[in-house]
Each structure stands twice: as structure tokens, then as C-alpha cells.
Enzyme design. Structure first.
Site, mmCIF file in Angstrom:
data_model
loop_
_atom_site.group_PDB
_atom_site.id
_atom_site.type_symbol
_atom_site.label_atom_id
_atom_site.label_comp_id
_atom_site.label_asym_id
_atom_site.label_seq_id
_atom_site.Cartn_x
_atom_site.Cartn_y
_atom_site.Cartn_z
ATOM 1 N N HIS A 102 0.841 -1.207 0.000
ATOM 2 C CA HIS A 102 0.000 0.000 0.000
ATOM 3 C C HIS A 102 0.866 1.243 0.000
ATOM 4 O O HIS A 102 1.883 1.302 0.690
ATOM 5 C CB HIS A 102 -0.953 0.020 1.202
ATOM 6 C CG HIS A 102 -0.282 -0.223 2.515
ATOM 7 N ND1 HIS A 102 0.077 -1.493 2.950
ATOM 8 C CD2 HIS A 102 0.122 0.625 3.492
ATOM 9 C CE1 HIS A 102 0.654 -1.403 4.127
ATOM 10 N NE2 HIS A 102 0.708 -0.125 4.491
ATOM 11 N N HIS A 104 0.931 5.098 0.991
ATOM 12 C CA HIS A 104 0.280 6.147 1.784
ATOM 13 C C HIS A 104 0.365 7.463 1.025
ATOM 14 O O HIS A 104 1.430 7.803 0.488
ATOM 15 C CB HIS A 104 1.016 6.363 3.112
ATOM 16 C CG HIS A 104 0.936 5.218 4.071
ATOM 17 N ND1 HIS A 104 0.025 5.181 5.109
ATOM 18 C CD2 HIS A 104 1.665 4.080 4.178
ATOM 19 C CE1 HIS A 104 0.215 4.064 5.824
ATOM 20 N NE2 HIS A 104 1.202 3.377 5.271
HETATM 21 P P1 AMP Z 1 1.681 0.400 7.379
HETATM 22 O O1 AMP Z 1 2.190 0.674 8.757
HETATM 23 O O2 AMP Z 1 2.433 1.129 6.290
HETATM 24 O O3 AMP Z 1 1.522 -1.078 7.098
HETATM 25 O O4 AMP Z 1 0.249 1.041 7.325
HETATM 26 C C1 AMP Z 1 -0.923 0.337 7.521
HETATM 27 C C2 AMP Z 1 -2.010 1.375 7.502
HETATM 28 O O5 AMP Z 1 -3.235 0.726 7.240
HETATM 29 C C3 AMP Z 1 -2.163 2.128 8.818
HETATM 30 O O6 AMP Z 1 -2.044 3.523 8.556
HETATM 31 C C4 AMP Z 1 -3.575 1.730 9.277
HETATM 32 O O7 AMP Z 1 -4.235 2.780 9.923
HETATM 33 C C5 AMP Z 1 -4.241 1.357 7.978
HETATM 34 N N1 AMP Z 1 -5.342 0.419 8.104
HETATM 35 C C6 AMP Z 1 -5.353 -0.749 8.780
HETATM 36 N N2 AMP Z 1 -6.543 -1.358 8.641
HETATM 37 C C7 AMP Z 1 -7.301 -0.561 7.849
HETATM 38 C C8 AMP Z 1 -8.644 -0.635 7.350
HETATM 39 N N3 AMP Z 1 -9.446 -1.650 7.639
HETATM 40 N N4 AMP Z 1 -9.090 0.379 6.576
HETATM 41 C C9 AMP Z 1 -8.299 1.426 6.293
HETATM 42 N N5 AMP Z 1 -7.012 1.552 6.721
HETATM 43 C C10 AMP Z 1 -6.539 0.578 7.502
#
Ligand code: AMP
Ligand code: ZN
Length: 149
Positions: A102, A104
Site C-alpha cells: 500500500h 500512503h
Molecule cells: P503500514 O504501517 O504502512 O503497514 O500502514 C498500515 C495502515 O493501514 C495504517 O495507517 C492503518 O491505519 C491502515 N489500516 C489498517 N486497517 C485498515 C482498514 N481496515 N481500513 C483502512 N485503513 C486501515
């Protein structure tokens, strides 16, 4: 293509809720549920891949294209946004918590308190010789990666 117990696969499949912003054949974008700032969003490939090395390069390209469009959209969307960070954690040690690639896209404004923490000793400049040695390692590895594609 879909991984059981993957929260982003569930969102892509429509079986888990998300505030959707965009979708095409390759990627979707939706709001992060724990935003750094309002409007913080994620661009996610439809196909499950934990790491960038497992993702087809064209899909990685699309991920960035859509990130660029949403960067522009955020700037004129009404959310507080002077500038934007694009951020991708490729692997757990790099800060990846959800093991599905993903990107950001984070709206930024002066004084928002967000930022990268730099290690002690940052700012020191290595000798050119040291830079060139490391550049050689990476050029060689890049050749191998390109050959394997
Ligand atoms: P990372 O630390 O780069 O893996 O970021 C994971 C991101 O996914 C975090 O910013 C979380 O807040 C976000 N996240 C986790 N679960 C969900 C969800 N169900 N819907 C939207 N964002 C999510
Ligand atoms: Zn997944």
C-alpha cells in the site's frame, strides 16, 4: 489472488467496509482508518502481494500514477493540505504493519507534527570512495534484478 485474513484483500473484495475514493482494474484507493491527518489515504493493488518484489512492475507503476493523481486531488479537495508525502513501507522492519502493498498519500500542513525521525549521527557525509563502493554493489544487484525480470 486473494489472501484469507488479509484486511486489504477483504476491502478489495467488498467484504470489509472502506471509504472508497477510486477503483480501476489494477488498484483501489480508500481513506486510512487511523489518519495521520484528515484525508490520509492508501492506494492498494487489487492483487495480493506482501512486498514490492512480489508485485508486477506495471501494477507498481499504476499504484504511483494513482498516488500522483490523489496528491493533486488532495490539494484542491478542501482538506487541510499545503503539501503531500507519499510513503511506502516495504516490509515489517521498514514499518509495514499490513502485509499487502500500500502507498500512503498523506496531506501535510505546517506544524502538523508528522515527520521522519532521523538516526543519531545523520548529516555526516561519507567519502566519495565509500559512496562509490556502495553504488557498485547496488548497480551489480540491479543488473541481476533486471536480468531476472
Ligand atoms: P503500514 O504501517 O504502512 O503497514 O500502514 C498500515 C495502515 O493501514 C495504517 O495507517 C492503518 O491505519 C491502515 N489500516 C489498517 N486497517 C485498515 C482498514 N481496515 N481500513 C483502512 N485503513 C486501515
Ligand atoms: Zn491482501
Amino acid at each position: 489472488l486473494t489472501e484469507v485474513d488479509c484486511v486489504f484483500c477483504a476491502i478489495v473484495a467488498g467484504s470489509s467496509p472502506a471509504s472508497m475514493l477510486y477503483g480501476d482494474e489494477q488498484v483501489v484507493a480508500f481513506l486510512d482508518i487511523r489518519p495521520v491527518n484528515a484525508g490520509h489515504l492508501l492506494v492498494v493493488p487489487r492483487v495480493h502481494a506482501a512486498l514490492l518484489s512480489e508485485l508486477a512492475p506495471v501494477i507498481g507503476g499504476r499504484l504511483f500514477q494513482v498516488g500522483m493523481a490523489l496528491d493533486q486531488a488532495l490539494r484542491c479537495s478542501g482538506v487541510r493540505c499545503d503539501d503531500v508525502n507519499l510513503y511506502l513501507a516495504d516490509g515489517a522492519v521498514a514499518g509495514q504493519e499490513v502485509p499487502h502493498v500500500h502507498l500512503h498519500v498523506v496531506p501535510r500542513f505546517r506544524g502538523d507534527g508528522f515527520g521522519l525521525r532521523l538516526p543519531a549521527g545523520y548529516g555526516r557525509r561519507p567519502e566519495r570512495e565509500a559512496l562509490e563502493e556502495i553504488a557498485g554493489w547496488i548497480r551489480r544487484a540491479l543488473g541481476e534484478v533486471e536480468d531476472a525480470r
